[in-house]
Design an enzyme around this catalytic site. Sequence first.
Site, mmCIF file in Angstrom:
data_model
loop_
_atom_site.group_PDB
_atom_site.id
_atom_site.type_symbol
_atom_site.label_atom_id
_atom_site.label_comp_id
_atom_site.label_asym_id
_atom_site.label_seq_id
_atom_site.Cartn_x
_atom_site.Cartn_y
_atom_site.Cartn_z
ATOM 1 N N SER A 33 -12.424 -45.287 -28.311
ATOM 2 C CA SER A 33 -12.387 -45.722 -26.920
ATOM 3 C C SER A 33 -11.496 -44.776 -26.133
ATOM 4 O O SER A 33 -10.909 -43.846 -26.677
ATOM 5 C CB SER A 33 -11.846 -47.142 -26.825
ATOM 6 O OG SER A 33 -10.449 -47.112 -27.074
ATOM 7 N N LYS A 34 -11.381 -45.074 -24.859
ATOM 8 C CA LYS A 34 -10.540 -44.271 -23.960
ATOM 9 C C LYS A 34 -9.111 -44.163 -24.481
ATOM 10 O O LYS A 34 -8.430 -43.186 -24.252
ATOM 11 C CB LYS A 34 -10.513 -44.931 -22.577
ATOM 12 C CG LYS A 34 -11.769 -44.674 -21.798
ATOM 13 C CD LYS A 34 -11.456 -43.868 -20.557
ATOM 14 C CE LYS A 34 -12.740 -43.477 -19.866
ATOM 15 N NZ LYS A 34 -12.601 -42.285 -19.089
ATOM 16 N N ARG A 35 -8.676 -45.225 -25.135
ATOM 17 C CA ARG A 35 -7.331 -45.277 -25.681
ATOM 18 C C ARG A 35 -7.022 -44.062 -26.555
ATOM 19 O O ARG A 35 -5.902 -43.599 -26.658
ATOM 20 C CB ARG A 35 -7.217 -46.544 -26.552
ATOM 21 C CG ARG A 35 -6.029 -47.394 -26.282
ATOM 22 C CD ARG A 35 -6.102 -48.720 -27.030
ATOM 23 N NE ARG A 35 -7.213 -48.894 -27.945
ATOM 24 C CZ ARG A 35 -7.174 -48.614 -29.236
ATOM 25 N NH1 ARG A 35 -6.089 -48.135 -29.776
ATOM 26 N NH2 ARG A 35 -8.234 -48.828 -29.997
ATOM 27 N N GLY A 80 -8.049 -41.208 -26.066
ATOM 28 C CA GLY A 80 -8.173 -39.975 -25.284
ATOM 29 C C GLY A 80 -9.616 -39.494 -25.251
ATOM 30 O O GLY A 80 -9.925 -38.477 -24.661
#
Length: 489
Positions: free
Chosen positions: A261-263, A265
């Site tokens: 996920s975006k977490r 990066g």
Amino acid sequence: MLSFKGGPIDGKVRVRFAPSPTGSLHVGGARTHLFNWLYARHCNGVLINRIEDTDQERSKPEFERMVMDDIKTLGLEADESTDKGGGYGPYRQSERLEAYQTLAYKLLEDRKAYRCFCTQEEMDQKAQAAKAAGKPPHYDGTCTNIPKEESQRRADAGEEFSIRMIAPQKDYTLKDFVRGNVTFKQGMVGDFILLRTNGIPVYNFAVVIDDYFMNVSHVIRAEEHMPNTLRQMMVFEGLGWEFPIWAHISLVLGNDRKKLSKRHGAASVKEYIEQGYLPEALVNFLALLGWSPVDNKEIRPLNEIVDLFVLEKLTKSPAIFDTDKLTWMNKEYIKAMNIKELSTRIKPFVKRAGLDPNIKDEEWFELALDSVRGHIAKLSDIGDYLDIYYSDRFAFADDAKEIIASEDGKRVASAFKAELEACDGEPTAEWLKETQKKLKSLTGAKGKGLFFPLRACVTGRLQGPELTLALPILGKEEALRRVDLAIRQ
Ligand code: GLU
């Protein structure tokens, strides 16, 4: 009778990537698209892009455009799509509504589906009650046995209804190309909606009809779709159609082994490109997420990947999206790229860094770029290295200042100034090599004691390109100006 096509229809492999236009293309979707693209190319088959836009609230034409453009940026255009057309359209689900409706009614006629008059509110209540009682959230069957005539009468009277598929209560075995035989036990799903009250199909219904009408031979998609596949098998069977071949590709996880996920990066394709990753490097990197070539060689041109890309080499275990590895690959691609091509691609990043790539001619720019490209990992890093060639950006870094201020530094700078002034024409790499020998005997400085002061004077930094490259690119006048500045520090 369950049946699998067991091979491409008419001998032709037809695969599809079917994005929902609810945002720009994420790297996970790009990986699925790529695997389909590679397989189509490997088999001389056809790749379809189908837009799955039946979620009316979240789907937007601008997202469709973004996804299609992202695919183009990666150099992986499909053969048939909303952009290109093709003989199996429409390529947007919202344009196939009539077919979905006709087939939902066919299932209704055949008693494989029924009208469900429960309202959304009632269904939510039932689901909550089932959950509270610790039961699976299956539909409770309120409308399952409404007699045909009554069902028709209520519909004619204008009562709202959805069309619900009867989920056959038996085991289903999916023959998956990657995961082998997967058995879904009886009772895993309850009767499920095919057509909503507004006549819009649910994903699991529309997909089957599209895959059938588009003559799709292989469905290569992410593993998280497995539970959907069970419902889709029921629909294929209900309509009396053969199954395509399914290949569910491994999950992509972040470094912490949690779903990417975006977490982590991980960004969209567009964001990676904007950060200065090369599409070629991104594609090479994505190809290795769940596929591994026999020789384990990681960097290779796309046509070689196409040659080697067989479904048998897809891996079951989750793939890890390692951004450091992507960055390393990008660096390798930057190093190996044709300099003219790199020059064209990097100029927007040079401008973004506030540097004018046209201050001199193209030959000068290519030399300057070539001298620093080995130091950059992303195109966006260029400003921090190329700026040594721009006089208006010139400044001595702290460590360079220290070296210049040292005894060796002062002596080398003065002696070098005299040599430069005496240099006939522009300094070349050979001239510098000879001059270094001279300076050694003139000043007594040697090794780093000679090399660092020189570099510090000319580039203002202790790291960076070879001085034999940098000095001729800078030219005599600018080099002299800098050496003067160093002496006057
Ligand atoms: N529209 C689905 C998605 O974006 C595609 C599912 C499929 O490939 O069947 O996940």
